[in-house]
Write a protein that holds these residues in place. Structure first.
Motif, PDB file in Angstrom:
ATOM      1  N   ILE A 200      -1.203   0.329   4.752  1.00 29.93           N
ATOM      2  CA  ILE A 200      -1.126   1.518   3.896  1.00 29.93           C
ATOM      3  C   ILE A 200      -1.863   2.697   4.532  1.00 29.93           C
ATOM      4  N   VAL A 201      -3.034   2.435   5.099  1.00 28.78           N
ATOM      5  CA  VAL A 201      -3.796   3.506   5.755  1.00 28.78           C
ATOM      6  C   VAL A 201      -3.011   4.085   6.930  1.00 28.78           C
ATOM      7  N   VAL A 202      -2.392   3.209   7.722  1.00 32.21           N
ATOM      8  CA  VAL A 202      -1.601   3.682   8.863  1.00 32.21           C
ATOM      9  C   VAL A 202      -0.404   4.507   8.389  1.00 32.21           C
ATOM     10  N   LEU A 203       0.227   4.081   7.300  1.00 31.97           N
ATOM     11  CA  LEU A 203       1.361   4.842   6.769  1.00 31.97           C
ATOM     12  C   LEU A 203       0.939   6.235   6.332  1.00 31.97           C
ATOM     13  N   PHE A 204      -0.173   6.317   5.630  1.00 34.44           N
ATOM     14  CA  PHE A 204      -0.662   7.625   5.195  1.00 34.44           C
ATOM     15  C   PHE A 204      -0.980   8.513   6.392  1.00 34.44           C
ATOM     16  N   ALA A 205      -1.511   7.911   7.448  1.00 34.65           N
ATOM     17  CA  ALA A 205      -1.918   8.704   8.608  1.00 34.65           C
ATOM     18  C   ALA A 205      -0.728   9.179   9.428  1.00 34.65           C
ATOM     19  N   LEU A 206       0.322   8.378   9.536  1.00 36.12           N
ATOM     20  CA  LEU A 206       1.429   8.704  10.436  1.00 36.12           C
ATOM     21  C   LEU A 206       2.554   9.471   9.754  1.00 36.12           C
ATOM     22  N   LEU A 207       2.839   9.188   8.504  1.00 27.49           N
ATOM     23  CA  LEU A 207       3.948   9.877   7.853  1.00 27.49           C
ATOM     24  C   LEU A 207       3.605  11.315   7.496  1.00 27.49           C
ATOM     25  N   GLY A 208       2.348  11.599   7.265  1.00 24.78           N
ATOM     26  CA  GLY A 208       1.937  12.967   6.981  1.00 24.78           C
ATOM     27  C   GLY A 208       2.336  13.464   5.610  1.00 24.78           C
ATOM     28  N   ASN A 209       2.813  12.595   4.749  1.00 26.39           N
ATOM     29  CA  ASN A 209       3.208  12.974   3.393  1.00 26.39           C
ATOM     30  C   ASN A 209       2.693  11.899   2.451  1.00 26.39           C
ATOM     31  N   PHE A 210       1.833  12.314   1.535  1.00 27.54           N
ATOM     32  CA  PHE A 210       1.170  11.329   0.680  1.00 27.54           C
ATOM     33  C   PHE A 210       2.172  10.566  -0.178  1.00 27.54           C
ATOM     34  N   ARG A 211       3.087  11.286  -0.827  1.00 26.01           N
ATOM     35  CA  ARG A 211       4.033  10.619  -1.712  1.00 26.01           C
ATOM     36  C   ARG A 211       5.022   9.751  -0.929  1.00 26.01           C
ATOM     37  N   ALA A 212       5.432  10.220   0.235  1.00 18.81           N
ATOM     38  CA  ALA A 212       6.333   9.410   1.057  1.00 18.81           C
ATOM     39  C   ALA A 212       5.639   8.136   1.530  1.00 18.81           C
ATOM     40  N   ALA A 213       4.379   8.268   1.936  1.00 16.77           N
ATOM     41  CA  ALA A 213       3.627   7.083   2.353  1.00 16.77           C
ATOM     42  C   ALA A 213       3.412   6.129   1.185  1.00 16.77           C
ATOM     43  N   LEU A 214       3.197   6.692  -0.007  1.00  8.40           N
ATOM     44  CA  LEU A 214       3.011   5.844  -1.184  1.00  8.40           C
ATOM     45  C   LEU A 214       4.283   5.065  -1.506  1.00  8.40           C
ATOM     46  N   ILE A 215       5.440   5.714  -1.359  1.00  8.50           N
ATOM     47  CA  ILE A 215       6.712   5.025  -1.615  1.00  8.50           C
ATOM     48  C   ILE A 215       6.892   3.868  -0.632  1.00  8.50           C
ATOM     49  N   ALA A 216       6.620   4.133   0.650  1.00 11.10           N
ATOM     50  CA  ALA A 216       6.745   3.062   1.643  1.00 11.10           C
ATOM     51  C   ALA A 216       5.737   1.948   1.384  1.00 11.10           C
ATOM     52  N   ALA A 217       4.530   2.327   0.956  1.00 13.50           N
ATOM     53  CA  ALA A 217       3.504   1.317   0.702  1.00 13.50           C
ATOM     54  C   ALA A 217       3.830   0.469  -0.520  1.00 13.50           C
ATOM     55  N   LEU A 218       4.543   1.041  -1.498  1.00 12.21           N
ATOM     56  CA  LEU A 218       4.899   0.270  -2.694  1.00 12.21           C
ATOM     57  C   LEU A 218       5.835  -0.884  -2.379  1.00 12.21           C
ATOM     58  N   VAL A 219       6.486  -0.826  -1.238  1.00 13.69           N
ATOM     59  CA  VAL A 219       7.370  -1.931  -0.850  1.00 13.69           C
ATOM     60  C   VAL A 219       6.572  -3.221  -0.677  1.00 13.69           C
ATOM     61  N   ILE A 220       5.314  -3.107  -0.258  1.00  9.64           N
ATOM     62  CA  ILE A 220       4.501  -4.306  -0.003  1.00  9.64           C
ATOM     63  C   ILE A 220       4.257  -5.103  -1.282  1.00  9.64           C
ATOM     64  N   PRO A 221       3.660  -4.515  -2.343  1.00 12.16           N
ATOM     65  CA  PRO A 221       3.420  -5.337  -3.544  1.00 12.16           C
ATOM     66  C   PRO A 221       4.704  -5.793  -4.230  1.00 12.16           C
ATOM     67  N   ILE A 222       5.745  -4.939  -4.221  1.00  8.22           N
ATOM     68  CA  ILE A 222       6.993  -5.345  -4.871  1.00  8.22           C
ATOM     69  C   ILE A 222       7.632  -6.505  -4.109  1.00  8.22           C
ATOM     70  N   THR A 223       7.609  -6.419  -2.784  1.00 11.42           N
ATOM     71  CA  THR A 223       8.152  -7.517  -1.976  1.00 11.42           C
ATOM     72  C   THR A 223       7.361  -8.798  -2.188  1.00 11.42           C
ATOM     73  N   MET A 224       6.043  -8.695  -2.257  1.00 12.03           N
ATOM     74  CA  MET A 224       5.219  -9.880  -2.495  1.00 12.03           C
ATOM     75  C   MET A 224       5.532 -10.503  -3.848  1.00 12.03           C
ATOM     76  N   LEU A 225       5.743  -9.656  -4.857  1.00 12.77           N
ATOM     77  CA  LEU A 225       6.080 -10.175  -6.188  1.00 12.77           C
ATOM     78  C   LEU A 225       7.419 -10.906  -6.162  1.00 12.77           C
TER      79      LEU A 225
END
Length: 355
Positions: A200-225
């Protein structure tokens, strides 16, 4: 020392083991150490020959005189009383008084043609603690049971049994599998949390867009569920081998390329416009960008799945170890791909009015 070891083994076989078997999920208890108590019959061959008694006659008589038989049920005043004939030998004296044969209507007792004494069976192993001989019992779990639940139940049952034992006998767990299972669960949880946080930290740092990084990061918990649901339906255990093989970088890989391409298309369309793009136009642009990335995303996920697919053909011990790992990774990648083609584009179009 032999008498003490025999006493401990007798307590283990006739007090501890029968009560411990009542624990849920337990198949049995294997005992090691001590001596199994036996009543030994030493025949006098000369006396037996004089009375015309063979060893076969002796063995048959001992077997027939050491049995219990049921005699049905007696109904009295609405109650059913079970009737049984208990003919089992309780001690060496009773065994010595066993009738082996009769000669001229005179019974011949075992004590007349041999001697009876208490002895021990030939043992196949021993156990010791701090130089003192002990008896070790191993609780054997049934196939398919939850090891954590079974070990916890055995530990609680062992405490109850210990309170009812003689004062000179102490029963205690030597190796409690619950501690190992809890430690493994804690390790898996910590590794998953640290891995997800790092991604998640790497996504926030590289995408440069907080909401876009948050959307990509949400894939992790949803996929785990979703993966947990799939593992539950498939009967796959959540352990260090299965969950430890998950790579969150692989899980968000498809989502990241969808997000990046969608941001590029939205940025190009938004360039030179003061007002945000309408929702319909954003949906069309994001859908088009997702279609562009379907082929590379499918190829990337398929290559990884093909790498793990041969592990599903393993059998025996190898299959038990690696099949859950491969199945978990494949299920997680499939769900991650579905989310990257459905949830991620929709979330980008709805939540990102301005790229």
């Amino acid at each position: 020392a032999a008498d003490k070891a025999t006493y401990l083994r007798t307590v283990q076989d006739w007090i501890v083991t029968p009560q411990l078997k009542s624990s849920a999920g337990l198949a049995g208890v294997d005992s090691l150490g001590g001596y199994t108590k036996q009543y030994l019959v030493v025949p006098d061959i000369q006396r037996m020959a004089a009375m015309k008694i063979t060893l076969h006659d002796l063995a048959t008589a001992l077997e027939r005189n050491n049995t219990s038989a049921g005699a049905g049920v007696v109904n009295r005043n609405g109650e059913g009383l079970a009737v049984r004939a208990d003919g089992r030998v309780r001690n060496a004296d009773e065994l010595a008084r066993t009738v082996i044969a009769t000669r001229e209507s005179v019974p011949i007792l075992l004590s007349q043609i041999g001697t009876v004494r208490t002895g021990q069976a030939l043992r196949m192993g021993s156990a010791s603690e701090n130089g003192h001989e002990v008896v070790v019992g191993t609780a054997v779990m049934r196939i398919g049971e939850n090891s954590r639940t079974v070990s916890t139940g055995v530990g609680e049952r062992l405490k109850e049994i210990g309170r009812a034992l003689p004062v000179d006998v102490v029963v205690k767990p030597v190796l409690n599998r619950t501690e190992l299972v809890n430690s493994t669960i804690a390790t898996v949880a910590r590794n998953l949390a640290e891995g997800a946080l790092l991604v998640i930290v790497v996504l926030f740092a590289l995408l440069g867009n907080f909401r876009a990084a948050l959307i990509a990061a949400l894939v992790i918990p949803i996929t785990m569920l979703l993966t947990s649901v799939g593992m539950l339906r498939a009967g796959v255990s959540a352990n260090l081998m299965s969950l430890g093989a998950l790579d969150f970088g692989l899980i968000v890989d498809g989502a990241v390329i969808i997000v990046e391409n969608a941001l590029r298309r939205l940025g190009d369309a938004q360039h030179g416009r003061a007002e945000p793009l309408p929702l319909r136009q954003r949906l069309d642009l994001v859908a088009a960008s997702a279609r562009e990335m379907i082929r590379p995303s499918v190829y990337g996920q398929a290559i990884i799945i093909l790498v793990y697919a041969p592990l599903l053909t393993f059998t025996g011990v190898e299959g038990k170890m690696f099949e859950p790992m491969a199945l978990t990774v494949i299920v997680a990648l499939v769900f991650a791909f579905i989310l990257s083609m459905t949830f991620v584009p929709a979330a980008i179009a709805i939540w990102l009015s301005r790229p």
